[in-house]
Enzyme design. Structure first.
Site, PDB file in Angstrom:
ATOM      1  CE  LYS A  21      -2.895   2.550   3.301  1.00 36.26           C
ATOM      2  NZ  LYS A  21      -4.092   2.894   2.515  1.00 36.26           N
ATOM      3  CG  HIS A 683     -14.381   4.891  -4.640  1.00 37.61           C
ATOM      4  ND1 HIS A 683     -15.743   4.875  -4.865  1.00 37.61           N
ATOM      5  CD2 HIS A 683     -14.202   4.328  -3.421  1.00 37.61           C
ATOM      6  CE1 HIS A 683     -16.349   4.313  -3.844  1.00 37.61           C
ATOM      7  NE2 HIS A 683     -15.445   3.979  -2.955  1.00 37.61           N
TER       8      HIS A 683
END
Length: 749
Positions: A21, A683
């Site tokens: 990530k 998003h």
């Protein structure tokens, strides 16, 4: 005697401490260049492969690792690229833009992966020209070989890939037929490179629709058989029971079945002789979706049963380990509970213990795990009594009466505007929270910071012109973990991260005991926010169904009992907020749809239990208290009637990436409660235009009464940058103001 070997279906991408990530987000933020990203990702992929080899797996998966999502990887492999993104080089930057959107184009739809909390990017077939692009799967297989890792490639199968797609004028069968030569090319290259077998994931074949796909499934695998590939292919299913007799009749070398989440049906079919014993049985015996240690003795007995029905058995997890954290090694948990847990590496260790027991008559590791499991099971975690019948499961008055009381109290305008709850979790917010949790700053310093952020965002919302405000949830790392930290019966890990979508990681709490509310959870921050404004501020809670679905649930108590225990705890918090003067309370249920069983025979009971739990959590309030809920990331058609039965005064739904699909659902139901259909996609960093928001509003108002309609983003704004949030919300409010003005002009004098 039947040989026992071990394999795995997939491994977590995130890394022990979310290295995956951090690398990807650093690249997006332009803190590192592509070369550095590639190096970091390559290092992590190498670590994953060698870690699995360390646990003596006979075969390690490749192709499960991805920079974003394995379904999107497959789309790019076969050139199934959204029309708006076509004409560009097929590379990682294109992958990221399809997934996240950019300033020019909206992202592709994001949908739950079956009944899990993972999300995939929906392939789009409109005006595509399928072909094989660079075979990344072959690269990864060759990379594993270079590390002396015995690996098998993993690819989503043609039936599942097409089922998860949308768009295009071709029929389902035509799309599959179009892909078959492309699959053949990719599979043949892998076989030529030395792949002993290829795991072809076909989870759609465990759903109700599997029977409808039998003809095209047979056609597809007959095609591979004629190409000489049959013996190298393993059809892998998971999450539910499969039609073992049908799948065994296909010309493939092996069949992968889930013996954990099949409600016992796969084993019954095996015992009935439905499995072709000349094939290899890939037996998913270790739970790939939950974190509890296996009853290793029960698994031993299961293998012994299966040995009577298959000549070669490969034992493996029930699904990819993508759905569990990497390792317990870095945790500092209470030993009595930790002994009952098993993350990804521990699950591989369980497989190794069974392999050693059966193949080498080495019981040392098996005996150790058996004793550990028995110690954990000897404890009692059922200590509380509950009176579920004492709490109402319906509001005092029907919605029309409640709406009158709420309108008189709130005085909201036409097309009221609000947000879903969270605001950006900046680096500063995260640092303060981490410093406080690690006792590097005082409670006073942390609370002062939280109040300053709340005050700042209340003013921002007022300046923009929103009608119902939120406090921003700056004190919360995650909408479920936060409640797991504060409710009795939950355990929160330090590094128990799993991937939700893209680079978004969540840390599901573990429910190990009876759930109880012991003190107010959210009242302080909400009341402070309300003290700063005359506009209503929403109390923000997570609902019982979502808390359960987004936690690792206990397995020693029926699911409905745990869900209702959580509902009683949320009911206590709802009443505490109401008593403190909060007029609007949102109880989010984004995961209600996700938990829907894959087989329709279980739907009615699941939805009845879910509706009952939500109403148990929200029905004690007075008529004038407005109850909101929120849902996202889902396909709602199957549950539209259950959504109505929740009887929430207002529901907001994430729809921006598939707005038209959801509007169609409302054509079949006269929805007569308050509702907001998300008008832009949070998003994506892209700022919506007024025309886009106006179009979304107009489309919604074709099916929904204007007096019931709310305008909001489609989800929380936690992951967006501050400027993006301000700009997008300003566009939203300006659009609504013009809609109000236009409506007033059109009213008769």
């Amino acid at each position: 005697m039947t040989t026992i070997t071990t394999s795995n279906l997939g491994f977590p991408r995130l890394g022990r401490k979310r290295e995956w990530k951090k690398a990807i987000e650093s690249y997006w933020a332009k803190k590192i260049d592509k070369a550095e990203l590639d190096q970091k990702i390559s290092d992590l992929h190498r670590e994953n492969l060698l870690l699995q080899k360390h646990y003596n797996l006979d075969s390690v998966p490749v192709g499960d690792f991805s920079l974003y999502d394995h379904i999107l990887d497959t789309s790019l492999l076969f050139n199934i690229i959204p029309e708006r993104f076509q004409g560009r080089e097929v590379n990682d930057d294109l992958l990221f833009d399809i997934a996240r959107g950019n300033k020019e184009h909206v992202a592709s739809a994001l949908i739950k992966w079956f009944n899990t909390n993972y999300h995939y990017i929906v392939p789009e077939w409109d005006n595509v020209e399928p072909k094989v692009n660079h075979n990344v799967l072959l690269d990864r297989f060759n990379y594993a070989k270079s590390l002396n890792v015995n690996a098998h490639p993993v690819i989503v199968g043609p039936i599942t890939f097409v089922k998860l797609s949308k768009g295009g004028h071709q029929s389902f069968e035509e799309k599959v037929q179009t892909l078959l030569p492309l699959y053949k090319e990719v599979l043949q290259a892998l076989v030529d490179a030395g792949a002993e077998y290829i795991q072809v994931d076909e989870p759609v074949l465990v759903t109700d629709e599997s029977e409808a796909y039998e003809a095209i499934t047979r056609e597809a695998y007959d095609y591979f058989d004629k190409a000489g590939l049959a013996d190298k292919l393993v059809i892998q299913t998971y999450f539910e029971r499969a039609n073992v007799k049908f799948l065994s009749s296909l010309p493939v070398g092996g069949l992968g079945l889930d013996f954990v989440h099949d409600n016992g049906y796969n084993l019954k079919q095996i015992e009935s002789g439905d499995f072709d014993s000349s094939k290899t049985l890939y037996a998913g015996i270790i739970d790939g979706r939950n974190v509890w240690a296996a009853d290793i003795e029960a698994k031993k007995k299961l293998i012994e049963t299966l040995q009577g029905h298959a000549k070669h058995i490969v034992i493996q997890p029930s699904s990819s380990l993508l759905h569990v954290p990497v390792s317990l090694d870095d945790e500092t948990l209470e030993q009595s509970i930790e002994e009952g847990l098993s993350f990804a590496t521990e699950k591989l260790d369980e497989l190794d213990a069974l392999r050693r027991l059966f193949n080498q008559n080495d019981s040392a590791k098996y005996d150790k795990l058996k004793a550990r499991y028995e110690r954990f099971q000897s404890q009692s975690f059922k200590n509380l009594e509950y009176d579920f019948d004492s709490v109402p499961t319906s509001r005092k008055s029907p919605f029309p009466e409640r709406k009158k009381a709420q309108d008189a109290r709130l005085h909201l305008p036409d097309l009221p505007t609000t947000t879903i709850g969270s605001f950006p979790q900046t680096q500063e917010v995260r640092k303060y929270r981490a410093d406080w949790k690690n006792k590097r700053i005082s409670d006073e310093a942390y609370n002062n910071f939280l109040e300053s952020e709340i005050a700042r965002w209340i003013k921002i919302q007022e300046d923009i012109g929103l009608d119902v405000l939120v406090h921003g949830e700056f004190e919360r790392n995650d909408m479920v973990e936060f409640f797991g930290e504060k409710l009795q019966g939950f355990l929160v890990t330090k590094f128990g991260w799993v991937q939700s979508y893209g680079s978004r990681a969540v840390k599901p709490p573990v429910i190990y005991g009876d759930v109880k509310w012991t003190e107010p959870l959210t009242v302080k921050e909400t009341v402070y926010a309300q003290s700063l404004t005359d506009k209503p501020v929403k109390g923000m809670l997570t609902g019982p169904v979502t808390i359960l679905n987004w936690s690792f649930e206990r397995v020693d108590v029926p699911r409905k009992v745990v869900q209702d225990q959580i509902a009683l705890a949320i009911d206590e918090e709802v009443l505490a907020l109401e008593e403190a003067g909060i007029k609007v309370i949102q109880v989010d249920e984004p995961a209600l749809r996700e938990g829907l069983p894959l087989r329709s025979e279980y739907h009615e009971q699941y939805l009845a239990d879910a509706v009952n739990s939500f109403k148990l959590a929200t029905s004690s309030v007075q008529d004038e208290t407005q109850i909101h809920t929120h849902m996202c990331y889902s396909q709602f058609g199957q549950i539209i009637h259950a959504i109505h039965e929740l009887d929430a005064d207002v529901i907001s739904i994430e729809t921006s990436r598939s707005h038209g699909d959801l509007i169609k659902d409302f054509e079949d139901i006269n929805y007569d409660l308050g509702i907001g259909l998300g008008v832009y996609d949070i998003h994506s960093p892209r700022i919506p235009t007024e025309d886009e928001i106006a179009t979304a509003i107009d489309r919604s108002l074709q099916q929904i009464d204007r007096s019931l309609f709310w305008v909001n983003p489609d989800c929380g704004l936690k992951t967006r940058k501050e400027d993006e949030v301000k700009d997008a919300l300003t566009v939203l409010v300006n659009t609504v103001r013009k809609k109000r003005a236009s409506n007033n002009q059109n009213k008769p004098a």
